[in-house]
Design a protein around this motif. Sequence first.
Motif, PDB file in Angstrom:
ATOM      1  N   ALA A  26      23.684  65.571  88.491  1.00 53.99           N
ATOM      2  CA  ALA A  26      23.501  67.135  87.903  1.00 53.99           C
ATOM      3  C   ALA A  26      24.849  67.542  87.651  1.00 53.99           C
ATOM      4  O   ALA A  26      24.866  68.040  86.517  1.00 53.99           O
ATOM      5  N   GLY A  27      25.862  67.372  88.270  1.00 52.01           N
ATOM      6  CA  GLY A  27      27.177  67.919  88.517  1.00 52.01           C
ATOM      7  C   GLY A  27      27.726  67.496  86.979  1.00 52.01           C
ATOM      8  O   GLY A  27      28.427  68.034  86.316  1.00 52.01           O
ATOM      9  N   ASN A  28      27.487  66.053  86.596  1.00 49.89           N
ATOM     10  CA  ASN A  28      28.221  65.503  85.588  1.00 49.89           C
ATOM     11  C   ASN A  28      27.284  65.827  84.199  1.00 49.89           C
ATOM     12  O   ASN A  28      27.870  65.907  83.269  1.00 49.89           O
ATOM     13  N   VAL A  29      26.074  66.330  84.301  1.00 47.02           N
ATOM     14  CA  VAL A  29      25.304  66.252  83.169  1.00 47.02           C
ATOM     15  C   VAL A  29      25.257  67.694  82.622  1.00 47.02           C
ATOM     16  O   VAL A  29      25.176  68.213  81.536  1.00 47.02           O
ATOM     17  N   LEU A  30      25.086  68.959  83.621  1.00 51.22           N
ATOM     18  CA  LEU A  30      24.695  70.235  83.279  1.00 51.22           C
ATOM     19  C   LEU A  30      26.123  70.932  83.043  1.00 51.22           C
ATOM     20  O   LEU A  30      27.047  70.949  83.844  1.00 51.22           O
ATOM     21  N   LYS A  34      31.322  72.669  87.394  1.00 51.97           N
ATOM     22  CA  LYS A  34      32.610  72.588  87.326  1.00 51.97           C
ATOM     23  C   LYS A  34      33.117  70.906  87.280  1.00 51.97           C
ATOM     24  O   LYS A  34      33.886  70.887  87.036  1.00 51.97           O
ATOM     25  N   SER A  35      31.917  70.021  87.670  1.00 47.23           N
ATOM     26  CA  SER A  35      32.308  68.608  87.541  1.00 47.23           C
ATOM     27  C   SER A  35      31.629  68.173  86.450  1.00 47.23           C
ATOM     28  O   SER A  35      31.264  66.880  86.168  1.00 47.23           O
ATOM     29  N   PHE A  36      31.340  68.981  85.211  1.00 47.48           N
ATOM     30  CA  PHE A  36      30.482  68.621  84.098  1.00 47.48           C
ATOM     31  C   PHE A  36      31.620  67.406  83.345  1.00 47.48           C
ATOM     32  O   PHE A  36      32.720  67.573  83.426  1.00 47.48           O
ATOM     33  N   ASP A  37      30.903  66.274  82.898  1.00 51.21           N
ATOM     34  CA  ASP A  37      31.479  65.138  82.344  1.00 51.21           C
ATOM     35  C   ASP A  37      32.478  64.437  83.152  1.00 51.21           C
ATOM     36  O   ASP A  37      33.503  63.914  82.858  1.00 51.21           O
ATOM     37  N   ALA A  38      32.210  64.167  84.339  1.00 53.25           N
ATOM     38  CA  ALA A  38      33.280  63.651  85.378  1.00 53.25           C
ATOM     39  C   ALA A  38      33.421  62.240  85.039  1.00 53.25           C
ATOM     40  O   ALA A  38      34.406  61.476  85.394  1.00 53.25           O
TER      41      ALA A  38
END
Length: 270
Positions: A26-30, A34-38
């Motif tokens: 979720a952090g990567n996708v949304l 703050k962790s978007f596109d990690a």
Amino acid sequence: MSSSDIFFGEVLGTAVLVLLGCGVVAGNVLRKSKSFDAGWVAITFGWGIGVLSGFYVSTQLSGAHLNPAVTLGLAIDTGEWGDVPTYVAGEMTGALLGAVLVWLAYYGHFQAHLEHHKVVGGSRTPGPKAFDAAAETEERREPSRQEPGPVLGVFATAPEIRNSVQNVTTEIIGTAVLIFLVLGIGLNDGLTMSGTGGLMVALVVVGIGLSLGGPTGYAINPARDLGPRIVHALLPLPNKGGSDWGYAWVPVVGPLVGAAIAAGIHNLLF
């Protein structure tokens, strides 16, 4: 271990596993995260830490299977089947609970993300103001091309190349690696009692993700995929897309077959 210990241990451990695993996705996708596109490395380590955390919070209650494929592999290897239904019930309940907790933790981010995107032909496109007539016409003309929405990947796996034979084979191989390690640790009482075995399983989950996770997203756990997929289907979110039930059998059947194969070979050898 009593049946209640097994059930609640698996609920707790699997809920933590899915919360941290789906949470890192979720952090990567949304986009508002703050962790978007990690990236994929972050996802694989997030799932590994989820496995490690789930193991340590539940191992004293249930032995921390956290995965119906692990439960099946151990039952085949030991011949002890009596508690299998209790383990699977706990794992599925925990997976559902963990997915709901991810939704609650990222609720505002899901709303912001989904209210500004629609699903057209499998792609994420800008929201209503930029939703042009050509795309709308294509959507009406070819509804069969509709693919899972942009947030399904938070909850469940999907292949990069949709080929049932290849996808099932990938899940079989990845799960077999996991079950071989779990059963191998079971032969070493020192590792099992010290808790180092949990760390080793977590690291091999990271390794499976890095080495074999690219084709399918490496479910290697039927509860981890099916439970959150059910939650995705029930979530009251706009424009979320379908839950891809046509693929849902692959991350269930593949891991179970892989576990059976690995346990059968292990039983023959040891």
